[in-house]
Design a protein around this motif. Structure first.
Motif, short mmCIF file in Angstrom:
data_model
loop_
_atom_site.label_atom_id
_atom_site.label_comp_id
_atom_site.label_asym_id
_atom_site.label_seq_id
_atom_site.Cartn_x
_atom_site.Cartn_y
_atom_site.Cartn_z
N UNK A 1 26.24 -30.03 7.08
CA UNK A 1 27.07 -30.90 6.25
C UNK A 1 28.42 -30.22 6.10
N UNK A 2 29.47 -30.96 6.38
CA UNK A 2 30.82 -30.42 6.27
C UNK A 2 31.61 -31.28 5.29
N UNK A 3 32.69 -30.70 4.76
CA UNK A 3 33.49 -31.38 3.75
C UNK A 3 34.89 -31.64 4.27
N UNK A 4 35.42 -32.80 3.93
CA UNK A 4 36.81 -33.12 4.25
C UNK A 4 37.68 -32.77 3.05
N UNK A 5 38.96 -32.51 3.31
CA UNK A 5 39.86 -32.15 2.21
C UNK A 5 40.35 -33.39 1.48
N UNK A 6 40.44 -34.53 2.15
CA UNK A 6 40.63 -35.81 1.50
C UNK A 6 41.90 -36.03 0.71
N UNK A 7 42.92 -35.21 0.93
CA UNK A 7 44.15 -35.34 0.18
C UNK A 7 44.38 -34.21 -0.81
N UNK B 1 45.26 -27.34 0.14
CA UNK B 1 44.35 -26.32 0.65
C UNK B 1 43.74 -25.52 -0.50
N UNK B 2 44.55 -25.15 -1.48
CA UNK B 2 44.06 -24.36 -2.60
C UNK B 2 43.01 -25.13 -3.39
N UNK B 3 43.28 -26.41 -3.67
CA UNK B 3 42.31 -27.23 -4.40
C UNK B 3 41.03 -27.41 -3.60
N UNK C 1 38.91 -24.26 -3.48
CA UNK C 1 38.26 -23.98 -4.77
C UNK C 1 37.05 -24.88 -4.98
N UNK C 2 37.18 -26.14 -4.63
CA UNK C 2 36.06 -27.08 -4.76
C UNK C 2 34.96 -26.76 -3.76
N UNK C 3 35.34 -26.44 -2.54
CA UNK C 3 34.36 -26.14 -1.50
C UNK C 3 33.51 -24.93 -1.88
N UNK C 4 34.12 -23.92 -2.44
CA UNK C 4 33.40 -22.70 -2.80
C UNK C 4 32.30 -22.96 -3.83
N UNK C 5 32.39 -24.09 -4.54
CA UNK C 5 31.38 -24.44 -5.53
C UNK C 5 30.24 -25.26 -4.94
N UNK C 6 30.33 -25.57 -3.64
CA UNK C 6 29.31 -26.38 -2.98
C UNK C 6 28.64 -25.55 -1.89
N UNK C 7 27.65 -24.81 -2.29
CA UNK C 7 27.02 -23.79 -1.45
C UNK C 7 26.28 -24.42 -0.27
N UNK C 8 26.47 -23.82 0.90
CA UNK C 8 25.82 -24.31 2.12
C UNK C 8 26.61 -25.35 2.87
N UNK D 1 44.85 -29.85 5.16
CA UNK D 1 44.75 -28.59 4.42
C UNK D 1 44.80 -27.39 5.36
N UNK D 2 44.35 -27.58 6.61
CA UNK D 2 44.39 -26.49 7.59
C UNK D 2 45.81 -26.22 8.07
N UNK D 3 46.55 -27.29 8.34
CA UNK D 3 47.88 -27.15 8.94
C UNK D 3 49.00 -27.10 7.90
#
Length: 294
Positions: A234-240, A243-245, A248-255, A263-265
């Motif tokens: 399962x992968x996550x999109x940045x959705x708008x 990158x910092x936001x 931070x949100x991704x780090x709270x969703x383990x796995x 956000x990459x570019x």
């Protein structure tokens, strides 16, 4: 999971670089990179500009499999070359990064709170070409704006139906039923979405699939899906999100790992020296990687 490439996607640390801006989103991506519309005068020139940008990213010494598992490509990119090799071959042979192809043709107008994918009339032919180009998997996006039960059911049914068709050709399909981060009832959308995903997972046989999902309102909301044997990742999109936001949100969703595009570019500019470009890209990649390995 005996296939080396499937094992890499399922088990290795890293994230997916989304470099699949299509005709509709390319002008904005180029503008953020510092190339405005006055610098190209046709679609072909526009795609030449975006391919030059993507080539600069993919050939950068910062862009390696130490942090990146796969890259999502636009169809036009799949048919182009980097350093004398088709893009997918360059990624796998030179970087050991898995090539994934965006196959959807954009979104229909909103109905019942969602935007289904437009029909993909040439999907079978596209999949045959993708096989010849050594593509590993595919990706297709639809969007949920409101917690409308009928709309979300149709979104998930469409994603799974196409996913089964794609998996039958030997690809790992990424299903992307995006929830709009600005939705007034985002959490309710996510609850309904997960319910429908669980229903559709019961219809699978031996198919292996992936999901690309919006970072959820509730931390670890999709964690219970990670144990389903049909789901490779399962992968996550940045959705708008910035990158910092997003990190931070991704780090709270383990796995769950990243599959970020803008956000990459973020911050990359055509006028940057190669040294400055590589340094910023590396910092971006490392920060997204660190958020992805929680």
């Amino acid at each position: 999971m005996k296939d080396e490439r499937v094992i890499q996607m399922h088990s290795h640390k890293g994230f997916i670089a989304a470099l699949d801006q299509s005709g509709g989103s390319t002008p904005k991506a180029l503008r953020l990179y510092g190339v405005d519309a006055s610098q190209y005068h046709s679609d072909e020139e526009m795609f030449n500009c975006i391919h030059a940008m993507r080539t600069r990213i993919m050939t950068s010494p910062a862009f390696t499999n130490a942090h990146i598992l796969a890259a999502i490509l636009f169809e036009n990119t799949m048919d182009r070359q980097i350093e004398g090799k088709y893009t997918a071959d360059y990624l796998w042979e030179e970087k050991h990064i898995l090539p994934i192809l965006k196959v959807d043709k954009g979104l229909q107008t909103e109905s019942d709170g969602v935007q289904l994918m437009k029909p993909i009339p040439n999907l079978e032919e596209l999949l045959q070409r993708a096989k010849q180009r050594h593509i590993f998997g595919t990706k297709m996006r639809s969007v949920i704006h409101h917690a409308n039960a009928d709309g979300i059911q149709r979104i998930v049914e469409q994603q799974f139906a196409l996913g089964k068709q794609i998996a039958a050709h030997g690809f790992i399909p990424i299903l992307e039923p995006e929830v709009d981060i600005y939705s007034e009832d985002k959490a309710a959308c996510e609850k309904r979405l997960k319910e429908e995903i669980k229903k559709q997972l019961l219809t699978l046989d031996n198919e292996q699939i992936m999901f690309k999902l919006t970072l959820p309102s509730q931390d670890d909301f999709y964690k219970d899906l990670l144990t389903d044997t049909h789901i490779v990742r399962i992968v996550a999109l940045s959705g708008g999100y910035s990158r910092e936001q997003a990190n931070a949100l991704l780090a709270k969703n383990h796995g769950i790992i990243a599959s970020f595009s803008r956000a990459l570019t973020q911050g990359l500019q055509i006028t940057q020296t190669q040294e400055a470009f590589d340094a910023l890209l590396k910092a971006s990649i490392v920060s997204i990687y660190e958020a992805s390995i929680t």
